[in-house]
Design an enzyme around this catalytic site. Sequence first.
Site, PDB file in Angstrom:
ATOM      1  N   MET A   1     -15.542  -5.796  23.669  1.00 47.14           N
ATOM      2  CA  MET A   1     -16.143  -5.474  24.976  1.00 47.14           C
ATOM      3  C   MET A   1     -16.310  -6.469  25.908  1.00 47.14           C
ATOM      4  SD  MET A   1     -19.399  -2.875  25.198  1.00 47.14           S
ATOM      5  CE  MET A   1     -18.776  -1.304  25.541  1.00 47.14           C
ATOM      6  N   CYS A   2     -17.294  -7.133  25.675  1.00 45.44           N
ATOM      7  CA  CYS A   2     -17.868  -8.456  26.493  1.00 45.44           C
ATOM      8  C   CYS A   2     -18.481  -8.034  27.937  1.00 45.44           C
ATOM      9  CB  CYS A   2     -16.552  -9.311  26.753  1.00 45.44           C
ATOM     10  SG  CYS A   2     -15.895  -9.936  25.338  1.00 45.44           S
ATOM     11  N   GLY A   3     -19.281  -8.825  28.431  1.00 42.30           N
ATOM     12  CA  GLY A   3     -19.896  -8.389  29.697  1.00 42.30           C
ATOM     13  C   GLY A   3     -19.608  -9.692  30.569  1.00 42.30           C
ATOM     14  N   ARG A  32     -23.234  -5.566  25.844  1.00 43.39           N
ATOM     15  CA  ARG A  32     -21.846  -5.567  25.773  1.00 43.39           C
ATOM     16  C   ARG A  32     -21.179  -6.960  25.027  1.00 43.39           C
ATOM     17  NH1 ARG A  32     -18.953  -2.574  29.588  1.00 43.39           N
ATOM     18  NH2 ARG A  32     -17.346  -3.546  29.293  1.00 43.39           N
ATOM     19  N   THR A 149     -21.163 -12.505  28.127  1.00 45.61           N
ATOM     20  CA  THR A 149     -21.508 -12.333  27.017  1.00 45.61           C
ATOM     21  C   THR A 149     -20.565 -11.805  26.049  1.00 45.61           C
ATOM     22  OG1 THR A 149     -22.103 -10.068  27.548  1.00 45.61           O
ATOM     23  CG2 THR A 149     -24.018 -11.518  27.972  1.00 45.61           C
TER      24      THR A 149
END
Lengths: 315, 229
Positions: A1-3, A32, A149
């Site tokens: 995912m990652c933000g 995330r 993130t």
Amino acid sequence: MCGIVGLFLKNRALESKLGELFEPMLLEMTQRGPDSTGFAIYRDPVPAGTVKLVLQHAAPDFDWSHVAALLTERFKADVDYRRIHTHCLLKLAAAEGAVRQYLHEALPAVAVVSAGQHIEIYKEVGLPGEVANSFGLKAMRGSHLIGHTRMATESAVTTAGSHPFSTGSDLCLVHNGSLSNHNRLRRKLEKAGAVFHTENDSEVAAQFFDIQMRQGASLEQALRNALTELDGFYTFTIGTSDGFAVLRDPIACKPAVMAETDDWVAMASEYRAIARLPGVASARLWEPEPATVYVWEGSGAAGRQLGSGPLAKAS
Amino acid sequence: MTAERVFDLSTHTVRELNQALHDVAGGTPSRFKVVNAMGDHALAVGIDAAVQVEIHGHVGYYCAGMNKHAVVTVHGNAATGLAENIMSGCVRVKGNASQSAAATGRGGLVVIEGDASARCGISMKGVDIVVHGSVGHMSAFMAQKGRLVVCGDAGAALGDSIYEAELYVRGKLADLGADCEEKEMTAEHRASLGILLREAAVDLDPGEFRRFGSARRLYHFNIDHADAY
């Protein structure tokens, strides 16, 4: 995912509040990416001929005075250094390439997290709240900040595998997505002189942009070239000494939202990360188009939106 | 009329809001007002009652997902997956909607007063979608049933791999996806589109729209080509 999140100030009067404005954006993206967190801040430029480095060592109580002493001796220059959590911010009058080379040979366990005249990158394994707090993000002043993130997919959860990635010269990149042609591209870039430090696909993208710009491409041109050279899913946010850019792949599966006022430009994976910025209620708010280059450069710069979706037939 | 219940999301949790919406006894009309939505995900999801919900602020992912019977209005923009798998009722967004709006929707009506981005109506299964503005690429991808009405422009690969569904576009069309083709706009289609436009509060002449649908070459097994398999 990652933000991913980015905040670029157009109004220099806000520079003293940059960290304070940015930290809640990063923390909002905790869900995330809870594995590791990092951010690149552009601030306190050093004069030409001086390089600013952020170094990291796995031992939390590593003796940085030893590194400073070695560098002083090698480069016959005063070394200004300061421990910041697990990292060390260090400045000396020497060429970036020569310092990197020396560190690589003499102190291989010391990682160069960032190098340039403006950029400082801090990144560590852990939740955004913990990492931001450990490095004192909230109190930081500067012109722009880019953060990430991470929810790891392509490589291990380590400090080196955390974002942002920077390969030098003030450029950094954060990535949400995964590249499918990174192995081939890695070999191609190695032939062009790139030295890789991780197995991470996002580092390949960072090297790609760095090499493009070292070869004379503008930020905008490098981004355009990325559209043809990079295959996979990506939303990128890229920082340079005075610039900020966003690019999404042609399929645009990875989310992004942007907002702009007279004072700032913000990007985030989700709106909630920018929902509390001052003036957001009257901001221009949009979802960046696929395969479209968005660039802001210089203080007070007007943003430029370039290109168009390649899925649409060329007109 | 029953009193309006107000949920301020700066003091209430999303879970409290959704629980209150789920606790509404069937058949009792109720009104809910939600304020200070700051991009929160999963607002007003899973409603199974004829309630009216007004949400003020921008909403996050999956707003009004799986909606049955309720009328949900978002006074702001909506992120990915608006009204995902809507069964019935109506979801209206006053601003723009992000990707995959009304994805897999089985019934009801979704109205987006601004633009919708990529993959609007992906795998739609009976929902009616009316977009006042434009839609992004790959809209109505693998659509199976229902109607997608685009008052503005449609992005690349509209109706790619479509099974059955009626697609109407008033503005420019980038291009059609695999097995999607233009169809004749008959008096019958104009009449039914006119009813849908009125329901969606769009004051446009159905005669200004072009109709697209499945060429039915992709998903039908053709006995004459059996040798090829």
